[in-house]
Design a protein around this motif. Sequence first.
Motif, PDB file in Angstrom:
ATOM      1  N   ILE A  84       0.837  -1.206   0.000  1.00 20.33           N
ATOM      2  CA  ILE A  84       0.000   0.000   0.000  1.00 20.33           C
ATOM      3  C   ILE A  84       0.869   1.252   0.000  1.00 20.33           C
ATOM      4  O   ILE A  84       0.613   2.211  -0.753  1.00 20.33           O
ATOM      5  N   LYS A  85       1.906   1.255   0.809  1.00 21.99           N
ATOM      6  CA  LYS A  85       2.799   2.415   0.876  1.00 21.99           C
ATOM      7  C   LYS A  85       3.537   2.626  -0.445  1.00 21.99           C
ATOM      8  O   LYS A  85       3.693   3.757  -0.916  1.00 21.99           O
ATOM      9  N   LEU A  93      -1.741   8.518  -5.566  1.00 23.25           N
ATOM     10  CA  LEU A  93      -3.126   8.203  -5.231  1.00 23.25           C
ATOM     11  C   LEU A  93      -3.258   7.936  -3.736  1.00 23.25           C
ATOM     12  O   LEU A  93      -2.308   7.492  -3.092  1.00 23.25           O
ATOM     13  N   PRO A  94      -4.434   8.181  -3.156  1.00 25.87           N
ATOM     14  CA  PRO A  94      -4.608   8.043  -1.708  1.00 25.87           C
ATOM     15  C   PRO A  94      -4.672   6.585  -1.257  1.00 25.87           C
ATOM     16  O   PRO A  94      -4.926   5.676  -2.062  1.00 25.87           O
ATOM     17  N   LEU A  99      -6.227   0.596  -1.219  1.00 22.76           N
ATOM     18  CA  LEU A  99      -6.890  -0.523  -0.553  1.00 22.76           C
ATOM     19  C   LEU A  99      -8.027  -1.077  -1.409  1.00 22.76           C
ATOM     20  O   LEU A  99      -8.201  -2.294  -1.533  1.00 22.76           O
ATOM     21  N   GLY A 100      -8.791  -0.169  -2.012  1.00 18.10           N
ATOM     22  CA  GLY A 100      -9.886  -0.599  -2.868  1.00 18.10           C
ATOM     23  C   GLY A 100      -9.400  -1.356  -4.090  1.00 18.10           C
ATOM     24  O   GLY A 100      -9.977  -2.372  -4.485  1.00 18.10           O
ATOM     25  N   GLU A 101      -8.316  -0.879  -4.677  1.00 19.23           N
ATOM     26  CA  GLU A 101      -7.797  -1.530  -5.877  1.00 19.23           C
ATOM     27  C   GLU A 101      -7.164  -2.876  -5.542  1.00 19.23           C
ATOM     28  O   GLU A 101      -7.260  -3.824  -6.325  1.00 19.23           O
ATOM     29  N   ARG A 102      -6.538  -2.966  -4.375  1.00 14.80           N
ATOM     30  CA  ARG A 102      -6.011  -4.274  -3.958  1.00 14.80           C
ATOM     31  C   ARG A 102      -7.155  -5.270  -3.790  1.00 14.80           C
ATOM     32  O   ARG A 102      -7.062  -6.428  -4.231  1.00 14.80           O
ATOM     33  N   GLY A 103      -8.240  -4.827  -3.172  1.00 12.59           N
ATOM     34  CA  GLY A 103      -9.392  -5.703  -3.001  1.00 12.59           C
ATOM     35  C   GLY A 103      -9.977  -6.149  -4.320  1.00 12.59           C
ATOM     36  O   GLY A 103     -10.369  -7.309  -4.498  1.00 12.59           O
ATOM     37  N   ARG A 104     -10.032  -5.226  -5.266  1.00 13.58           N
ATOM     38  CA  ARG A 104     -10.548  -5.573  -6.597  1.00 13.58           C
ATOM     39  C   ARG A 104      -9.634  -6.572  -7.289  1.00 13.58           C
ATOM     40  O   ARG A 104     -10.106  -7.511  -7.951  1.00 13.58           O
ATOM     41  N   THR A 105      -8.331  -6.393  -7.162  1.00 11.92           N
ATOM     42  CA  THR A 105      -7.376  -7.302  -7.782  1.00 11.92           C
ATOM     43  C   THR A 105      -7.543  -8.721  -7.247  1.00 11.92           C
ATOM     44  O   THR A 105      -7.599  -9.694  -8.013  1.00 11.92           O
ATOM     45  N   ILE A 106      -7.640  -8.837  -5.935  1.00 13.87           N
ATOM     46  CA  ILE A 106      -7.823 -10.153  -5.311  1.00 13.87           C
ATOM     47  C   ILE A 106      -9.182 -10.723  -5.692  1.00 13.87           C
ATOM     48  O   ILE A 106      -9.319 -11.925  -5.969  1.00 13.87           O
ATOM     49  N   GLY A 107     -10.195  -9.858  -5.748  1.00 15.11           N
ATOM     50  CA  GLY A 107     -11.524 -10.308  -6.142  1.00 15.11           C
ATOM     51  C   GLY A 107     -11.549 -10.870  -7.552  1.00 15.11           C
ATOM     52  O   GLY A 107     -12.229 -11.868  -7.833  1.00 15.11           O
ATOM     53  N   GLY A 190       8.054  -0.451  -8.605  1.00 17.44           N
ATOM     54  CA  GLY A 190       8.185  -1.040  -7.269  1.00 17.44           C
ATOM     55  C   GLY A 190       6.925  -1.791  -6.872  1.00 17.44           C
ATOM     56  O   GLY A 190       6.990  -2.914  -6.346  1.00 17.44           O
ATOM     57  N   THR A 191       5.777  -1.180  -7.098  1.00 18.69           N
ATOM     58  CA  THR A 191       4.502  -1.846  -6.843  1.00 18.69           C
ATOM     59  C   THR A 191       4.428  -3.131  -7.657  1.00 18.69           C
ATOM     60  O   THR A 191       4.012  -4.186  -7.158  1.00 18.69           O
TER      61      THR A 191
END
Length: 527
Positions: A84-85, A93-94, A99-107, A190-191
């Motif tokens: 996230i960092k 981006l905030p 967090l939302g995009e990580r959740g979408r990726t896993i979803g 890095g991400t």
Amino acid sequence: MITGKNFLGSELSAKGNKTYKTFNPQLNIENNSVFYEANEEEVNQAVQMASKAFQTYKDFSGNKRAHFLRLIGNEIEELGDELIKMYCTESGLPEGRALGERGRTIGQLNSFANLLEKGDWVDAVIDTANPERIPAPKEDIRRMNKPIGPVVVFGASNFPLAFSTAGGDTASALAAGCPVIVKSHPMHAGTSELVASAIISAAKKSNIPNGVFSHLNSSGFEVGQALVSHPLVKAVGFTGSYAGGKALFDLASKRPDPIPVFAEMGSVNPVIVLPSSLKAKSHLWAKAYANSIALGAGQFCTNPGLILALENENLNDFCSELSIQMNEIQASCMLHPNIEMKFSKDRNAMLKESHVKPLYQAPDQKNTNFARQTIATVKGQDFLHNKNLHHEVFGPFSMVVRCESEAVLISILKVLEGQLTGTILADEAELSSNHEIISLLSDKVGRIIFNSVPTGVEVCHAMVHGGPFPATTDGRFTSVGTSAIQRWVRPVCYQNWPNNLLPDELKNENPLGIYRVVNNSLTSSKI
């Protein structure tokens, strides 16, 4: 921990001499990590490994590939705050968006795992033999979808997770049985490396052949061009600009063996505002669209960049309220100085076009790399005859086109290029009486929306995130939703094949219990 190296399968490699760093647009400084751009040898090794791994991976069961996808999601989750960092540091981006995009990726990964476990996605079709048929006997014919081979995926600038390393292109290709080589986006290398490490970890834990996934760094065009040109690569997934996507498409088309490039290249996403919507809900729609235009600094491919409104007594109020609502929204940091510079250049060029007037302009921004939110307006006839006004301005910009008549609106719809989305704001009675507008719009878009905003793409079975050229290179497919898997497969037909040697999906006894079309009837029964 960031190494800055490439993943050739599970092996870290840094053989090239060219290095680069990512950039923090919030602080307007370079980040510390150094990344090694892949060289020709590393590109070739990654593709060779993928081709070899394909011979084994293509025959893995759906359940085994589903287990791999779920493990990738778990490994991404385990990266925790470090991911996230890094995401925020490289994108501006905030944290909430991260967090939302990580959740979408896993979803998305779990969604494709569910699809594989169900098994019907292979579209098995069986026509059994009929030796008694006259005048000629009918032979046994069976068909199903099979993976096509190694796929190259280009990471997207505006979605560091959901459209990048483990995003929809990668998830769907791995689900189909295709190895993936990711060319990371240089803005968030890095991400991308962190996510790549999660995929490699999941591959090891689930005994996936080495080479099913590789990850290459690049700050320029050479690595991408080498990958698309490589004779062992069988398809490409891309999300980005028209110039980038079209260049890859042209390159792939000129190969001795042309391959498909599934490129999503942007859109102005027209919104048709019919009079009834402003009479009843002018304030509501002005607020909703101000927020949609400004969302994520306008850096969404579904940003509503074009509002086509029929002249009526409530249009002035809508435009005034849209300006008021835009003024209430704080400006946002864009992804990179180059993106902010391009936005400013394109925005200024639009405002200098003949007959275009600013409806709202945010004040000059004190913070570097923050976008100056803008709404412009022009009359329908002037828009119709000026092709320069039809182009996307990537960022928080929208053009309100005041159509003098329904005939002008229809003429505009006829000349618009292909789009990802098209929206109609109206009541049901008005919608019912405008069949021609609906028909024209549906011919131009992949997703047609009623009384909503285009930003926000639900990941579900029915979603279409695609559209006619130039929104994408192939409007028959989607890059979001489970049917995205269809891009990476081809139909294979088995004629008069011994039952015991058929794939399980096509055997008489149907050992997987999947639904199949047998002699024109959908069934999960045995034959």
